[in-house]
Enzyme design. Structure first.
Site, mmCIF file in Angstrom:
data_model
loop_
_atom_site.group_PDB
_atom_site.id
_atom_site.type_symbol
_atom_site.label_atom_id
_atom_site.label_comp_id
_atom_site.label_asym_id
_atom_site.label_seq_id
_atom_site.Cartn_x
_atom_site.Cartn_y
_atom_site.Cartn_z
ATOM 1 N N ALA A 68 49.223 41.282 43.862
ATOM 2 C CA ALA A 68 47.976 40.838 43.240
ATOM 3 C C ALA A 68 46.959 41.969 43.198
ATOM 4 C CB ALA A 68 47.408 39.637 43.989
ATOM 5 N N TYR A 69 46.829 42.674 44.301
ATOM 6 C CA TYR A 69 45.880 43.790 44.349
ATOM 7 C C TYR A 69 46.269 44.864 43.340
ATOM 8 C CZ TYR A 69 42.978 47.528 46.269
ATOM 9 O OH TYR A 69 42.057 48.537 46.426
#
Length: 253
Positions: free
Chosen positions: A159-160
């Site tokens: 996600a990051y």
């Protein structure tokens, strides 16, 4: 490291800095004020804002805002413009979270959404809210804080990595949109910098990030602020839609 400051580089300039009460945001705020400017710090923590604005003095104000919430961001932009005398010249968008360090197949869906909401949607909100003030003033400098993870993709940080890759794409798009408006839009892609965000990561992930940096050390917030300072200055006049590494040699393109 002793930073070289330019006493009047930001004289009369007004900046909004998201995530401005700590880390890279606060380091740049200190530099901006030292070099003659006024800042409005945005942060989700009122306690951190109070500490930061007190330390920075009369040239700083703070607004508590959740950047993932568009109405809050829109209102914060209006409040900050008022605090800063009616305009905003510089935006440094550094608010962000890491999310958990787990394989994608086990990534909690709600935490995925939260990372995207803060790191991508939140940054979009801030750019969207502040660009009109810059267009009105016929001047602007936007610096979006991405990450080398957005270029290379860190394992167990999907996600990051995805959110920061999207920040790079957004920056390039907006920079081209505004290329003839005296507003530049650039991004920096730091490697790991030891800040409170490390508290959100596993030690295994921290060790992995360090192992990828040829210089063999983490960056400092002051080093990131030095890169941002040029991108936020009037001298950055023919550089837009660019991505600037501050990665200790890690980045390969």
């Amino acid at each position: 490291m002793n930073a070289r400051h330019y006493a009047h580089r930001f004289a009369g300039r007004r900046a909004v800095i998201t995530g401005g009460a700590a880390g890279i945001g606060l380091a740049f705020a200190k530099r901006f004020v030292t070099e003659g400017g006024a800042v409005s710090l945005w942060d989700i923590s009122q306690e951190a804002l109070d500490r930061a604005t007190s330390a920075l003095g009369a040239s700083a104000s703070g607004v508590r805002v959740d950047v993932a919430d568009w109405p809050q961001v829109e209102a914060a932009a209006e409040t900050s413009a008022g605090h800063l005398g009616g305009g905003i010249d510089v935006l440094v968008a550094s608010a962000g979270i890491t999310g958990p360090n787990v394989p994608l197949a086990a990534y909690p869906v709600e935490q995925w959404r939260q990372v995207i909401d803060v790191n991508l949607n939140g940054l979009f909100h801030c750019n969207r809210a502040i660009v009109p003030y810059m267009l009105s003033g016929n001047y602007g400098r936007i610096v979006n804080v991405a990450s080398v993870a957005g270029k290379e993709g860190n394992p167990n940080a999907s996600a990051y990595s995805a959110s920061k890759a999207a920040v790079i794409g957004l920056t390039k798009s907006l920079g081209k949109e505004l290329a003839q408006s005296n507003i530049t839009v650039n991004a920096i892609t730091p490697a790991a910098v030891r800040t409170a965000i490390f508290d959100q990561m596993s030690q295994q992930h921290i060790d992995f990030m360090l192992s990828k940096i040829p210089m063999g050390r983490f960056g400092t917030v002051e080093e990131m602020a030095a890169v941002i300072a040029w991108l936020a200055s009037e001298e950055c006049s023919f550089t837009t839609a660019g991505v600037f590494d501050a990665s200790g040699g890690r980045a390969t393109y």
